[in-house]
Enzyme design. Structure first.
Site, PDB file in Angstrom:
ATOM      1  N   GLN A 164       0.807  -1.218   0.000  1.00  0.00           N
ATOM      2  CA  GLN A 164       0.000   0.000   0.000  1.00  0.00           C
ATOM      3  C   GLN A 164       0.840   1.268   0.000  1.00  0.00           C
ATOM      4  O   GLN A 164       0.303   2.380  -0.060  1.00  0.00           O
ATOM      5  CB  GLN A 164      -0.956   0.014   1.194  1.00  0.00           C
ATOM      6  CG  GLN A 164      -0.308   0.158   2.554  1.00  0.00           C
ATOM      7  CD  GLN A 164      -1.323  -0.018   3.670  1.00  0.00           C
ATOM      8  OE1 GLN A 164      -2.102  -0.977   3.687  1.00  0.00           O
ATOM      9  NE2 GLN A 164      -1.328   0.911   4.618  1.00  0.00           N
ATOM     10  N   GLU A 193       0.264   3.813  -2.982  1.00  0.00           N
ATOM     11  CA  GLU A 193      -0.881   4.701  -2.832  1.00  0.00           C
ATOM     12  C   GLU A 193      -0.641   5.725  -1.741  1.00  0.00           C
ATOM     13  O   GLU A 193      -0.990   6.908  -1.897  1.00  0.00           O
ATOM     14  CB  GLU A 193      -2.143   3.881  -2.536  1.00  0.00           C
ATOM     15  CG  GLU A 193      -2.555   2.978  -3.688  1.00  0.00           C
ATOM     16  CD  GLU A 193      -3.870   2.269  -3.433  1.00  0.00           C
ATOM     17  OE1 GLU A 193      -4.446   2.455  -2.330  1.00  0.00           O
ATOM     18  OE2 GLU A 193      -4.338   1.529  -4.316  1.00  0.00           O
ATOM     19  N   GLU A 194      -0.066   5.300  -0.650  1.00  0.00           N
ATOM     20  CA  GLU A 194       0.184   6.212   0.470  1.00  0.00           C
ATOM     21  C   GLU A 194       1.079   7.374   0.057  1.00  0.00           C
ATOM     22  O   GLU A 194       0.848   8.532   0.437  1.00  0.00           O
ATOM     23  CB  GLU A 194       0.821   5.422   1.616  1.00  0.00           C
ATOM     24  CG  GLU A 194       1.088   6.233   2.865  1.00  0.00           C
ATOM     25  CD  GLU A 194       1.692   5.390   3.971  1.00  0.00           C
ATOM     26  OE1 GLU A 194       2.551   5.901   4.712  1.00  0.00           O
ATOM     27  OE2 GLU A 194       1.304   4.198   4.096  1.00  0.00           O
ATOM     28  N   ARG A 195       2.090   7.095  -0.745  1.00  0.00           N
ATOM     29  CA  ARG A 195       3.039   8.143  -1.145  1.00  0.00           C
ATOM     30  C   ARG A 195       2.464   9.045  -2.230  1.00  0.00           C
ATOM     31  O   ARG A 195       2.741  10.248  -2.246  1.00  0.00           O
ATOM     32  CB  ARG A 195       4.359   7.494  -1.558  1.00  0.00           C
ATOM     33  CG  ARG A 195       5.098   6.962  -0.339  1.00  0.00           C
ATOM     34  CD  ARG A 195       6.170   5.944  -0.618  1.00  0.00           C
ATOM     35  NE  ARG A 195       6.708   5.457   0.664  1.00  0.00           N
ATOM     36  CZ  ARG A 195       7.453   4.375   0.811  1.00  0.00           C
ATOM     37  NH1 ARG A 195       7.759   3.640  -0.246  1.00  0.00           N
ATOM     38  NH2 ARG A 195       7.886   4.013   2.008  1.00  0.00           N
ATOM     39  N   ALA A 212       0.213  11.430  -0.313  1.00  0.00           N
ATOM     40  CA  ALA A 212       0.966  12.482   0.379  1.00  0.00           C
ATOM     41  C   ALA A 212       1.388  13.591  -0.576  1.00  0.00           C
ATOM     42  O   ALA A 212       1.286  14.786  -0.256  1.00  0.00           O
ATOM     43  CB  ALA A 212       2.188  11.877   1.064  1.00  0.00           C
TER      44      ALA A 212
END
Length: 433
Positions: free
Chosen positions: A288, A291-293, A296
């Protein structure tokens, strides 16, 4: 409902979901008196020939902007001063409007849309006048729940995912520890199986939403095997006996987001609360990160646009040596350079998103976007704060808050050095073992 197309579901959302209106509270800050032309254009102005966004994306952004303007921004100064925002209240408003499950399965309350819609939502959340609240929302939508949505059992999804999407439960992510931040494989928290339960002992650090959360997506060692294959993700209710909120951490920035240190003392959790397969937690967590980066990087873009625009407006009014600060060539040249850098980051984000929704691995590009986003945020906030002079050193203006809040991007979710290591690996430059 499950048979409806994503676009039709979105149209139904935008046209039918109610918005809760709240009146403004508190004293207007100095920045509110500065004449500003906001960076965001109207949906009609921006929906033409966009690289990845359709009219449906802009409709979603416009709906979210209404909530931000009515229910969040009027209270940000108050929540920053209090060191906490009412997560359950705000998440319920967002959940009712569908914003906590944009990419999640329809059968569990989500919209079932592709990740470009999550990027659009993240961008719009950047119009919130602090970094802490968008970060807390991002933890709920893109850090604590993706693995559960993708690999969790139907029973777990009903108990934890559904209420999180609806805004009835607040989630937190339990990964980082005192000696294991970016080095996730080094965590020490253990979950030892005893019968049909795990007994959890250890602790987690820098836990966003930690003092208000109803449940934690916990990463713990469930065996003594290799560090990349001995970890599991577990849904852990925060009201379980033995869960101790040791303290609310006082931070440099992100003041309105509560951050906790949490300890576990013989906490018993049913074995059925494991997400997916036992021992796959590290892998699920790594999956994941793309997607997280991207999330951000998207989130910080809008804020940087706003900071530049507010700085232009202020320096046009503020005079030094008998002319506006803005008219000094070094100032407007610098702001032009910074806006160029923001647009380059935006182009990278959109390219990575377009490739990602087509099924490509964008780990390198996502790491580049996060790296550039963190470094540019530091550079931009420092340069713009300088042009505000003494006002920039007060808490009355957004630029000083952004200066504090944005510093986290180069640390949290994988430090800059980790991003550089990933990029170097994909460029085949690391020493051979």
């Amino acid at each position: 409902m499950a048979l409806l197309s994503g676009t039709l579901r979105l149209n139904l959302l935008v046209n039918s979901r109610p918005f809760v209106k709240c009146s403004s509270l508190g004293v207007r800050s100095f920045a509110d008196h500065v004449s500003v032309k906001t960076a965001e254009s109207s949906a009609l102005e921006t929906s033409v020939d966009h690289i990845i966004y359709t009219p449906e994306h802009f409709a979603l952004k416009e709906s979210l902007k209404k909530i931000i303007d009515q229910d969040i921004n009027p209270f940000v100064d108050q929540w920053e001063a209090e060191g906490k925002f009412p997560a359950h209240k705000i998440f319920k408003i967002l959940g009712n409007a569908g914003f906590l499950g944009v990419t999640k399965p329809v059968e569990y309350g989500g919209l079932g849309l592709d990740y470009s819609y999550s990027v659009a939502v993240s961008e719009e959340l950047g119009s919130i006048r602090c970094g802490g609240i968008p970060m807390a929302i991002g933890v709920q939508t893109d850090m604590a729940t993706p693995a559960l949505a993708r690999f969790g059992s139907a029973e777990l999804k009903k108990e934890f995912l559904l209420p999180s999407i609806l805004g009835d439960k607040v989630a937190c992510l339990g990964v980082s520890e005192v000696g294991a931040g970016s080095d996730v494989s080094n965590i020490k928290t253990k979950a030892v199986k005893k019968g049909d339960e795990y007994v959890v002992n250890g602790g987690k650090m820098w836990t966003t939403n930690g003092t208000q959360a109803d449940w934690m997506c916990l990463l713990a060692n469930t065996s003594d095997g290799p560090p990349h294959r001995n970890k599991s993700l577990i849904c852990l209710p925060m009201n379980s006996p033995g869960v101790h909120i040791a303290r609310k951490i006082d931070k440099l920035g992100m003041w309105s987001s509560d951050t906790a240190e949490v300890f576990f003392e013989d906490v018993r959790v049913p074995c059925k609360n494991v997400i997916g397969q036992e021992g796959m937690g590290f892998t699920y967590q790594m999956l994941q990160f793309q997607e997280e980066r991207l999330w951000a990087a998207a989130n910080i873009l809008t804020t940087m646009d706003i900071i530049i625009q507010e700085t232009i407006s202020y320096t046009r009014q503020r005079k030094i040596f008998n002319q506006p600060v803005l008219y000094h060539q070094s100032v407007h040249f610098r702001l032009a350079e910074l806006q160029t850098e923001v647009e380059l980051l935006r182009a990278l984000l959109y390219q990575a998103t377009a490739l990602y929704i087509k099924g490509n691995d964008v780990t390198k590009m996502a790491s580049m976007a996060k790296l550039k986003g963190g470094r540019l945020a530091r550079e931009l906030s420092d340069s713009c704060l300088q042009y505000w002079g003494g006002m920039g050193f007060t808490s009355d203006v957004l630029v000083s808050r952004f200066y504090r809040d944005s510093r986290l991007m180069s640390i949290g979710g994988g430090a800059d050095e980790v991003m550089l290591g990933i990029i170097s690996k994909y460029m085949d430059m690391l020493p051979k073992k």
